[in-house]
Scaffold this active site. Structure first.
Site, PDB file in Angstrom:
ATOM      1  N   GLU A  46      -1.622  -5.025  -3.988  1.00 39.13           N
ATOM      2  CA  GLU A  46      -0.844  -4.072  -2.892  1.00 39.13           C
ATOM      3  C   GLU A  46       0.532  -5.331  -2.891  1.00 39.13           C
ATOM      4  O   GLU A  46       1.452  -4.772  -2.887  1.00 39.13           O
ATOM      5  CB  GLU A  46      -1.511  -3.906  -2.239  1.00 39.13           C
ATOM      6  CG  GLU A  46      -2.382  -2.508  -2.859  1.00 39.13           C
ATOM      7  CD  GLU A  46      -3.073  -2.490  -1.468  1.00 39.13           C
ATOM      8  OE1 GLU A  46      -3.782  -0.984  -1.892  1.00 39.13           O
ATOM      9  OE2 GLU A  46      -3.658  -2.586  -0.591  1.00 39.13           O
ATOM     10  N   ASP A  82       1.045  -1.203  -0.248  1.00 35.20           N
ATOM     11  CA  ASP A  82       0.276   0.030  -0.026  1.00 35.20           C
ATOM     12  C   ASP A  82       1.303   1.135   0.068  1.00 35.20           C
ATOM     13  O   ASP A  82       0.424   2.653  -0.952  1.00 35.20           O
ATOM     14  CB  ASP A  82      -0.820  -0.134   1.058  1.00 35.20           C
ATOM     15  CG  ASP A  82      -2.104   1.090   1.231  1.00 35.20           C
ATOM     16  OD1 ASP A  82      -2.442   1.603   0.603  1.00 35.20           O
ATOM     17  OD2 ASP A  82      -1.115   1.883   2.024  1.00 35.20           O
TER      18      ASP A  82
END
Lengths: 225, 225
Positions: free
Chosen positions: A123, A51
């Site tokens: 991610e 992220d």
């Protein structure tokens, strides 16, 4: 765990070969699988890292390529990109969907089709790539996947498909445009909406919330026209 | 624009010498100064980038050094660190405060003392360092500044100074603890609260919101005891 064919594809298409394949395997392992197979690592921590990796990679790209935008515009554009459901599309294009290790229950529940799962895996994959080879390798991968769409303006802060569609359809006078939620799963969460124009079903859209689902339905309708 | 003494200090204390000194100068230039001096660049875009740089640097550090924390715990801890007012303290320690270029009005209004300004400059500096020398240089700088405090647990998700203070003070029965906002500036925003125990003024705290100001006042009181 990840298939040989997939590793071959990663190498040939993106020039990526992991030094530590355990990281690669973990990036594709959902917690439901790890629960059923003690000793395996799931992707949750890699997703935590990934992220932040994507946030910086995208910020760096925007900083360098959009010198005319001010800080507020850059922030909105970044937010559109990193919070978008778009990452699930990239995950599909890269063939990630087939490689995810799911527990039996989640597989049955259709988790493999879930956008949110594919976003998480995207991610996690970037987190794993960062740990294995650093930021330049991530940036190289994104140059082949995400960045071209940013350059094309797919994430422009100002792009509001619902408004665009309305303006296009109502150019010759009022027309009835309806968005109805046809399914929702608050636990995931995933919403699906049906877009109807003048009573005719046109497209559907799915998303993490109603607004995102409506935007997708409108975007699809705009492409159809 | 940045002083020679400051550059010398950066080199000697942190081993940092910028290749592109324009980036360093921009990191210390507030928009109010840039408005008064056409042709100079302010730090706003570097702050946009530095925000993401710090987020990734801290995420990477936490991922590597706290292997026992799960994803949720890592996320809370990261949020405590990157959203903390603590960055302003690091900015002061690094001697950033004196180097900031401010417009006349902001200087008069006391902007140089504002925590929020120092936090922004700390982010911008890390953004500039990332552009100039990449992630490893940022990580080296943070090893000398921020990371040691993370290792000491200063940002632990569970640390709630108000509760700690209350438990300590009330061990021998009820005692009157009061937090009163003594000044606030919603435009910045900055709040200052006065902590009084049994009617006696003990400490003050300042922060972006009332809660943060109260936490700081309580933390200072705990250190006093």
């Amino acid at each position: 765990m990840v298939s040989v064919a997939f590793k071959k594809n990663l190498k040939e298409k993106y020039g990526i070969a992991f030094h530590n394949e355990k990281l690669l395997d973990a990036a594709f392992t959902h917690s439901s699988y790890a629960n059923e197979h003690p000793g395996t690592t799931d992707y949750e921590k890699l997703e935590f890292l990934g992220d932040a990796v994507l946030e910086l990679a995208v910020s760096d790209y925007l900083y360098r390529h959009f010198p005319k935008l001010n800080e507020g515009e850059l922030t909105r554009l970044r937010s559109n990109i990193v919070r978008t459901e778009g990452f699930s599309e990239f995950a599909k294009e890269c063939g990630f969907q087939k490689e995810v290790n799911l527990g039996k229950g989640e597989e049955k529940a259709g988790a493999r089709q879930r956008k949110t799962l594919l976003e998480d895996v995207f991610e996690a994959f970037n987190g794993a790539l960062f740990l294995d080879q650093g930021m330049p390798a991530v940036q190289h991968f994104l140059h082949l996947t995400v960045y071209p769409l940013i350059a094309e303006g797919d994430f422009n802060a100002s792009r509001d498909y619902k408004t665009e569609l309305q303006e296009k359809l109502q150019v010759n006078g009022a027309i009835d445009i309806e968005y109805n939620v046809i399914s929702q799963d608050e636990s995931v969460p995933t919403f699906t909406v049906q877009l109807s124009v003048a009573g005719k079903k046109l497209t559907t859209g799915t998303g993490r919330n109603k607004k995102a689902a409506e935007q997708e339905a409108a975007a699809k309708a705009l492409k159809k026209k």
